[in-house]
Design a protein around this motif. Structure first.
Motif, PDB file in Angstrom:
ATOM      1  N   ARG A 151      91.518  77.296 -73.127  1.00 49.83           N
ATOM      2  CA  ARG A 151      91.384  78.758 -73.275  1.00 49.83           C
ATOM      3  C   ARG A 151      92.594  79.416 -72.646  1.00 49.83           C
TER       4      ARG A 151
ATOM      5  N   ARG B  32      76.622  78.673 -80.361  1.00 48.49           N
ATOM      6  CA  ARG B  32      77.857  78.093 -79.828  1.00 48.49           C
ATOM      7  C   ARG B  32      77.633  76.613 -79.518  1.00 48.49           C
TER       8      ARG B  32
ATOM      9  N   GLN C 167      83.534  80.637 -81.842  1.00 46.44           N
ATOM     10  CA  GLN C 167      82.680  81.818 -81.999  1.00 46.44           C
ATOM     11  C   GLN C 167      82.456  82.112 -83.481  1.00 46.44           C
TER      12      GLN C 167
ATOM     13  N   CYS D  57      79.727  89.006 -79.679  1.00 46.73           N
ATOM     14  CA  CYS D  57      79.992  87.651 -79.169  1.00 46.73           C
ATOM     15  C   CYS D  57      79.574  87.469 -77.716  1.00 46.73           C
ATOM     16  N   LEU D  58      79.414  88.574 -76.989  1.00 42.55           N
ATOM     17  CA  LEU D  58      79.137  88.575 -75.547  1.00 42.55           C
ATOM     18  C   LEU D  58      80.350  88.034 -74.767  1.00 42.55           C
ATOM     19  N   PRO D  59      80.601  88.521 -73.557  1.00 45.92           N
ATOM     20  CA  PRO D  59      79.774  89.476 -72.830  1.00 45.92           C
ATOM     21  C   PRO D  59      79.929  90.897 -73.374  1.00 45.92           C
TER      22      PRO D  59
ATOM     23  N   PRO E 194      88.456  83.523 -67.685  1.00 46.51           N
ATOM     24  CA  PRO E 194      87.027  83.302 -67.388  1.00 46.51           C
ATOM     25  C   PRO E 194      86.191  83.037 -68.637  1.00 46.51           C
ATOM     26  N   SER E 195      85.019  82.466 -68.407  1.00 45.37           N
ATOM     27  CA  SER E 195      84.083  82.166 -69.496  1.00 45.37           C
ATOM     28  C   SER E 195      82.697  81.944 -68.914  1.00 45.37           C
ATOM     29  N   LEU E 196      81.689  82.211 -69.703  1.00 42.99           N
ATOM     30  CA  LEU E 196      80.326  81.778 -69.394  1.00 42.99           C
ATOM     31  C   LEU E 196      79.850  80.847 -70.511  1.00 42.99           C
ATOM     32  N   ARG E 197      79.765  81.401 -71.744  1.00 45.57           N
ATOM     33  CA  ARG E 197      79.219  80.655 -72.878  1.00 45.57           C
ATOM     34  C   ARG E 197      80.067  79.432 -73.245  1.00 45.57           C
ATOM     35  N   THR E 198      81.364  79.638 -73.380  1.00 44.33           N
ATOM     36  CA  THR E 198      82.216  78.551 -73.858  1.00 44.33           C
ATOM     37  C   THR E 198      82.180  77.379 -72.883  1.00 44.33           C
TER      38      THR E 198
ATOM     39  N   GLU F 218      89.641  79.820 -77.199  1.00 38.51           N
ATOM     40  CA  GLU F 218      90.041  81.217 -77.432  1.00 38.51           C
ATOM     41  C   GLU F 218      91.481  81.393 -77.024  1.00 38.51           C
TER      42      GLU F 218
ATOM     43  N   HIS G 291      89.367  82.591 -82.190  1.00 35.91           N
ATOM     44  CA  HIS G 291      88.227  82.046 -81.429  1.00 35.91           C
ATOM     45  C   HIS G 291      87.351  81.317 -82.453  1.00 35.91           C
TER      46      HIS G 291
HETATM   47  N1   CP Z   1      81.788  84.631 -76.513  1.00 33.15           N
HETATM   48  C1   CP Z   1      82.423  83.907 -75.582  1.00 33.15           C
HETATM   49  O1   CP Z   1      83.410  83.212 -75.850  1.00 33.15           O
HETATM   50  O2   CP Z   1      81.859  83.971 -74.347  1.00 33.15           O
HETATM   51  P1   CP Z   1      82.572  83.488 -73.005  1.00 33.15           P
HETATM   52  O3   CP Z   1      83.826  84.317 -72.854  1.00 33.15           O
HETATM   53  O4   CP Z   1      81.577  83.757 -71.927  1.00 33.15           O
HETATM   54  O5   CP Z   1      82.903  82.033 -73.134  1.00 33.15           O
END
Ligand code: CP
Length: 333
Positions: A110, A318, A150, A290-292, A46-50, A142, A147
């Motif tokens: 990823r 990012r 990041q 780096c979040l989350p 899973p991912s949000l930012r990437t 990642e 990563h």
């Molecule tokens: N920091 C980072 O890579 O966030 P995601 O896992 O949401 O992509």
């Protein structure tokens, strides 16, 4: 640039040039630079930012992108060599990845650590096997121990905040309900070391970063005049710190043993960054993550909601640094 897999693959000057390009694209946008170019994004985790920042960055440069998350509207992927595919997975990466690569100009991948065999994860066995199937420019979104996007965003954030180049950068282990991979801590220490900082890895017993990760960061520090060491002494580490970079990772003393890892971390609830962690730091010490982030498990609300926290700026960067990576990779092909 054909591959962006690990910051350690780049000379310090190449990293600085990418950061300069990121700044240039912020002040002088190039909305047609990648017109007609396509980025494929394959997320095995899973991912949000990437996910969102790569799609947004490609669009801002005039290109387009597609996203594949196997099993969500597509066939499930099998990754194991020699697997008898009589289960849920209908497609093997050995077919699926070359097919996806044939549709795009560059592919992002990823694929997190398996989290079972430390030596295999340190060797990037899984990611490298998949990377070998890609005959196009490839970006690491990642992997087990890296990563780079990041790390590049974090470096730009440090520069923007005018954190001293030789300042004290404390990567601190923080708690989480379960073991997380080593990619971000490994990339963060490498980045800060290559920037020339005094890097301290603060972690409880059982969570030391593996020697190959520390040795690689020390080699980077040697190039730039920085240093890298580790300690379990929080007061000593935080004294005078310019940055506290909070990160969760699994116990390396019992890697792959979830029960043993859980027993260790159950005694470590106090490894949650709170205001009192900053009593002896530099007055303007920053909190990075780096979040989350799990609020009030890894970092307390009182810190995340304070001016110390720069997590939003890290996340925004990012987008800016990845546009530079895409521009460098795709503009001239
Ligand atoms: N920091 C980072 O890579 O966030 P995601 O896992 O949401 O992509």
């Amino acid at each position: 640039m054909k591959r962006f897999l690990d910051l350690a693959d780049l000379e310090r000057e190449e990293v600085l040039a990418l950061l300069e390009l990121a700044r240039r694209l912020e002040t002088r946008p190039e909305p047609q630079a990648l017109a007609g170019k396509i980025l494929g994004l394959l997320f095995l985790n899973p991912s949000l930012r990437t996910l969102a920042s790569f799609q947004a960055g490609m669009a801002r440069l005039g290109g387009s992108s597609f996203v594949i998350t196997p099993g969500q509207g597509t066939w499930q992927f099998e990754t194991r060599r020699g697997a008898v595919m009589s289960g849920a997975a209908a497609e093997h990466v050995r077919e699926g990845i070359p097919v996806l690569a044939s549709y795009c100009d560059a592919l992002g991948l990823r694929a997190f650590a398996d989290g079972k065999d430390l030596a295999a994860d340190l060797a990037e066995t899984g990611f490298n096997a998949m990377a070998s199937l890609v005959d196009k420019p490839l970006i690491n979104l990642e992997s087990a121990t890296s990563h780079p996007c990041q790390a590049l965003a974090d470096w730009k954030t440090l520069d923007e905040l005018e954190v001293p180049r030789s300042g004290r950068f404390v990567l601190s282990w923080v708690n989480h309900p379960r073991a997380l991979p080593l990619a971000v801590p490994a990339s963060a220490v490498h980045m800060a070391a290559l920037r020339g900082m005094e890097v301290i890895v603060l972690r409880p017993e059982g969570f030391a970063l593996p020697p190959p990760i520390m040795d690689k960061a020390r080699r980077a520090a040697a190039q730039s005049g920085g240093s890298v060491r580790e300690t379990a002494d929080r007061n000593e580490a935080l004294a005078g710190a310019h940055v506290v970079y909070a990160k969760e990772w699994g116990a390396t003393s019992c890697y792959g043993d979830a029960a043993a890892d859980g027993r260790l971390r159950s005694e470590l609830k106090h490894w949650c960054v709170r205001n009192d962690w900053f009593a002896q730091t530099a007055a303007d010490c920053r909190l990075m993550h780096c979040l989350p982030v799990r609020r009030n498990v890894a970092v307390a609300d009182e810190v995340l909601d304070s001016p110390r926290s720069v997590v939003q700026r890290e996340a925004y960067n990012r987008l800016t640094v990845q546009m530079a990576v895409l521009h460098r990779m795709l503009k001239s092909i």
